[in-house]
Design an enzyme around this catalytic site. Structure first.
Site, PDB file in Angstrom:
ATOM      1  N   GLY A  89      -9.648  -3.745   2.018  1.00  0.00           N
ATOM      2  CA  GLY A  89      -8.670  -3.631   3.090  1.00  0.00           C
ATOM      3  C   GLY A  89      -8.963  -2.400   3.931  1.00  0.00           C
TER       4      GLY A  89
ATOM      5  N   THR B 245       0.906  -1.145   0.000  1.00  0.00           N
ATOM      6  CA  THR B 245       0.000   0.000   0.000  1.00  0.00           C
ATOM      7  C   THR B 245       0.942   1.191   0.000  1.00  0.00           C
ATOM      8  OG1 THR B 245      -1.650  -1.074   1.401  1.00  0.00           O
ATOM      9  CG2 THR B 245      -1.711   1.318   1.351  1.00  0.00           C
TER      10      THR B 245
ATOM     11  N   THR C  19       0.157   0.687   6.426  1.00  0.00           N
ATOM     12  CA  THR C  19       0.360  -0.334   5.404  1.00  0.00           C
ATOM     13  C   THR C  19       0.455  -1.667   6.138  1.00  0.00           C
ATOM     14  OG1 THR C  19       2.769  -0.092   5.503  1.00  0.00           O
ATOM     15  CG2 THR C  19       1.628   1.201   3.845  1.00  0.00           C
TER      16      THR C  19
END
Ligand code: GLY
Length: 312
Positions: A197, A167, A218
């Site tokens: 997510g 990410t 992340t």
């Protein structure tokens, strides 16, 4: 005035910093920086050439939050359009909504004039996906994958904890002291179709509030959703904790999650003075930052709060 990013933001941080140097807003800086990461074919966790879901389709998630107004926008499981962060910003600025997913997100991207992106992965990335499936599935299983009614079984077989991370995070604070966070991802490689997510879940993957600071995550998004990590971190600063104390506390919340599917988590954060921090559950992770008087970014190790992995 500062820009902070996950290390895969290297390709975009200079443009983001220049945006602020030239008088642009934190929101503009975050969008500019993340668009460059989304267009980078070498990054398999964000945008173009990101790893696809189990059906071989790239589904993008992104979220953005304006810390001046607490307005936010996000898209989830968006197919066929590249710049998820721009669509997320347009959700924030042009709709009364916060989150659009799936067909609705793609439809809105088209309405906003985004060009459709027919092929979201390069052939070699499609081959990585096919090879991964071939280790668990026969060729005929793979050929019929779109029609299968037992994907849950296969997604567990194809799930690779080493690929749950990835990410891009950007946090910017502009010359007026306004803060913005943005995140964009192609999500968990080989995920179940429609899986979201933390990136499009405001408060999980990113949160910004000018009064206190901002955070972005992340790693394994499911963990940040369960712990509401980004909001919790900012809330801890609101309750009077320092930036470092708030980061430690947010990592401890992640560490204390019970149950299964515990993997790598990372976060970056700033306080309202523009002090910055990066944390990870594993060694060797870095983050980057650049202030307006720095000609280039600096890369720093993240502070480690170990979280023992548990899987399956
Ligand atoms: N952190 C990105 C994701 O889990 O999708």
């Amino acid at each position: 005035m500062i820009v902070v990013a996950s290390s895969n933001g290297r390709i975009g941080i200079q443009a983001a910093t220049d945006t602020i140097r030239q008088g642009g807003t934190a929101v503009a800086a975050v969008e500019v920086g993340i668009r460059l990461v989304e267009a980078n074919p070498d990054d398999h966790t964000v945008g173009f050439n990101g790893y696809p879901n189990i059906l071989g389709e790239v589904e993008l998630d992104a979220g953005i939050m304006n810390g001046r107004t607490l307005e936010s926008g996000a898209v989830g499981a968006m197919k066929g359009y590249l710049h998820a962060i721009t669509v997320a910003r347009q959700v924030m600025e042009q709709l009364p909504h916060v989150l659009l997913v799936g067909d609705g997100a793609s439809r809105f991207a088209a309405e906003m004039g985004h060009p459709p992106q027919a092929e979201m992965v390069l052939p070699e990335t499609r081959e990585v996906w096919a090879n991964r499936l071939r280790t668990d599935m026969s060729n005929s299983d793979i050929e019929q994958i779109a029609e299968r009614t037992d994907l849950a079984r296969w997604v567990q077989l194809a799930t690779d904890p080493e690929r749950t991370k990835g990410t891009v995070n950007f946090i910017a604070q502009d010359k007026d002291g306004n803060i913005c966070t943005g995140v964009s991802t192609s999500g968990w490689a080989w995920k179940y179709p429609g899986r979201l997510g933390d990136s499009p879940i405001i408060g999980a993957g990113n949160y910004a509030d000018n009064r206190y600071g901002a955070a972005a995550c992340t790693g394994m998004g499911e963990m940040a959703i369960r712990a509401c990590t980004a909001h919790s971190l900012v809330f801890y600063m609101k309750m009077g904790l320092s930036l470092a104390e708030a980061c430690q506390r947010a990592m401890a919340d992640l560490r204390d999650l019970a149950g299964r599917f515990i993997s790598v988590m990372n976060l970056v954060a700033i306080d309202k003075e523009g002090n910055h921090a990066g944390y990870s559950s594993v060694d060797g992770r870095t983050y980057i930052y650049q202030t307006l008087n720095m000609p280039d970014y600096e890369e720093l190790p993240r502070t480690v709060v170990p979280i023992p992995p548990r899987w399956g």
